[in-house]
Design an enzyme around this catalytic site. Structure first.
Site, PDB file in Angstrom:
ATOM      1  N   GLY A  48       7.122 -13.535  -4.601  1.00  0.00           N
ATOM      2  CA  GLY A  48       7.471 -12.520  -3.615  1.00  0.00           C
ATOM      3  C   GLY A  48       6.658 -12.525  -2.330  1.00  0.00           C
ATOM      4  N   ASP A 106       4.140  -1.883  -7.036  1.00  0.00           N
ATOM      5  CA  ASP A 106       5.149  -0.971  -7.579  1.00  0.00           C
ATOM      6  C   ASP A 106       4.473  -0.090  -8.637  1.00  0.00           C
ATOM      7  OD1 ASP A 106       7.608   0.132  -8.279  1.00  0.00           O
ATOM      8  OD2 ASP A 106       8.291  -1.594  -9.406  1.00  0.00           O
ATOM      9  N   PHE A 155      14.572   0.563  -4.757  1.00  0.00           N
ATOM     10  CA  PHE A 155      14.526  -0.896  -4.831  1.00  0.00           C
ATOM     11  C   PHE A 155      14.754  -1.531  -3.454  1.00  0.00           C
ATOM     12  CE2 PHE A 155      15.911  -5.190  -5.847  1.00  0.00           C
ATOM     13  CZ  PHE A 155      14.918  -5.557  -6.749  1.00  0.00           C
ATOM     14  N   ASP A 162      13.230 -10.198  -4.014  1.00  0.00           N
ATOM     15  CA  ASP A 162      14.531 -10.617  -4.499  1.00  0.00           C
ATOM     16  C   ASP A 162      15.176  -9.588  -5.412  1.00  0.00           C
ATOM     17  OD1 ASP A 162      12.633 -11.115  -6.708  1.00  0.00           O
ATOM     18  OD2 ASP A 162      14.353 -12.049  -7.692  1.00  0.00           O
ATOM     19  N   ARG A 168      15.591 -13.373  -0.989  1.00  0.00           N
ATOM     20  CA  ARG A 168      14.219 -13.616  -0.515  1.00  0.00           C
ATOM     21  C   ARG A 168      14.180 -14.127   0.915  1.00  0.00           C
ATOM     22  NH1 ARG A 168      10.759 -13.263  -4.963  1.00  0.00           N
ATOM     23  NH2 ARG A 168      11.502 -14.150  -6.920  1.00  0.00           N
TER      24      ARG A 168
HETATM   25  P1  IMP Z   1       4.179  -3.961 -10.341  1.00  0.00           P
HETATM   26  O1  IMP Z   1       3.418  -4.827 -11.324  1.00  0.00           O
HETATM   27  O2  IMP Z   1       5.049  -2.967 -11.018  1.00  0.00           O
HETATM   28  O3  IMP Z   1       3.283  -3.342  -9.308  1.00  0.00           O
HETATM   29  O4  IMP Z   1       5.224  -4.911  -9.630  1.00  0.00           O
HETATM   30  C1  IMP Z   1       4.844  -5.864  -8.743  1.00  0.00           C
HETATM   31  C2  IMP Z   1       5.922  -6.905  -8.531  1.00  0.00           C
HETATM   32  O5  IMP Z   1       7.228  -6.437  -8.872  1.00  0.00           O
HETATM   33  C3  IMP Z   1       5.976  -7.266  -7.058  1.00  0.00           C
HETATM   34  O6  IMP Z   1       5.067  -8.268  -6.746  1.00  0.00           O
HETATM   35  C4  IMP Z   1       7.421  -7.679  -6.885  1.00  0.00           C
HETATM   36  O7  IMP Z   1       7.549  -9.051  -7.140  1.00  0.00           O
HETATM   37  C5  IMP Z   1       8.186  -6.876  -7.919  1.00  0.00           C
HETATM   38  N1  IMP Z   1       8.847  -5.695  -7.291  1.00  0.00           N
HETATM   39  C6  IMP Z   1       8.420  -4.416  -7.334  1.00  0.00           C
HETATM   40  N2  IMP Z   1       9.237  -3.601  -6.652  1.00  0.00           N
HETATM   41  C7  IMP Z   1      10.208  -4.386  -6.145  1.00  0.00           C
HETATM   42  C8  IMP Z   1      11.369  -4.123  -5.307  1.00  0.00           C
HETATM   43  O8  IMP Z   1      11.649  -2.988  -4.857  1.00  0.00           O
HETATM   44  N3  IMP Z   1      12.136  -5.197  -4.980  1.00  0.00           N
HETATM   45  C9  IMP Z   1      11.860  -6.461  -5.429  1.00  0.00           C
HETATM   46  N4  IMP Z   1      10.786  -6.760  -6.196  1.00  0.00           N
HETATM   47  C10 IMP Z   1       9.969  -5.727  -6.548  1.00  0.00           C
HETATM   48 MG    MG Z   2       5.180 -10.259  -6.427  1.00  0.00          MG
END
Ligand code: IMP
Ligand code: MG
Length: 178
Positions: A48, A106, A155, A162, A168
């Protein structure tokens, strides 16, 4: 700009490419000051963060290094919560000033599992740069040291982010239409 359809969902324009680049310029300016003469090591987390990392690194004008790594997989519109060990971290971190580069924080799970692994390698400092942060989605609290945009828990797509592999390559950020 208008609504785009990716797989089965509709997305609307949310943050323009211009706004992103302006914001990244400001983040880099701060980092150029904070890390002057420290030869920071930027560690972007693939996939990402590739677009954000490239634009950020181009705006870094001090001496600096970069080492991309791969960690987690993310499927569908919810955090998978599956974190894999770092692949491709071939630089010695002892005594280095580390900046983790993330597209979006996130739930915070990815970083909360990965940061202790890095701390273990005794860097001189360890900071987080994230283009996006969803504070409402926090499950594992993470302090983002360099933040682009704080966003609602919806989202997002584009600029490296993606939806099931697609989107992306979009140069701006879109938001899911609910
Ligand atoms: P976390 O571990 O829940 O903080 O998620 C982190 C990863 O989830 C990020 O590096 C993204 O790759 C993916 N992610 C989180 N939210 C989104 C979104 O809204 N769209 C796309 N990918 C997301
Ligand atoms: Mg990521």
């Amino acid at each position: 700009m208008s609504i785009i359809r990716v797989h089965d969902k509709d997305f609307k324009p949310y943050i323009s490419a211009e706004a992103i680049h302006e914001k990244i310029g400001g983040m880099a300016e701060q980092m150029n000051k904070d890390y002057a003469d420290k030869n920071p090591l930027f560690i972007p987390i693939l996939n990402g963060s590739f677009m954000f990392a490239a634009d950020l690194f181009k705006a870094i004008t001090i001496e600096a290094e970069i080492n991309f790594i791969k960690l987690a997989s993310y499927k569908g519109t919810k955090s998978s919560g599956q974190v894999i060990t770092a692949i491709g971290l071939d630089t010695d971190l002892i005594g280095r000033h580390i900046v983790i580069v993330e597209d979006i924080v996130d739930t915070g799970k990815t970083l909360s599992e990965f940061l202790p692994q890095l701390q273990h390698q005794q860097p001189a400092s360890l900071k987080i740069a994230a283009l996006l942060h969803k504070p409402e989605a926090t499950v594992y609290p993470i302090s983002v040291d360099y933040l682009g945009f704080s966003v609602p828990n919806k989202f997002l797509l584009g600029y490296g982010l993606d939806y099931d592999g697609l989107g992306r390559n979009i140069p701006s950020i879109y938001q899911l239409v609910e």
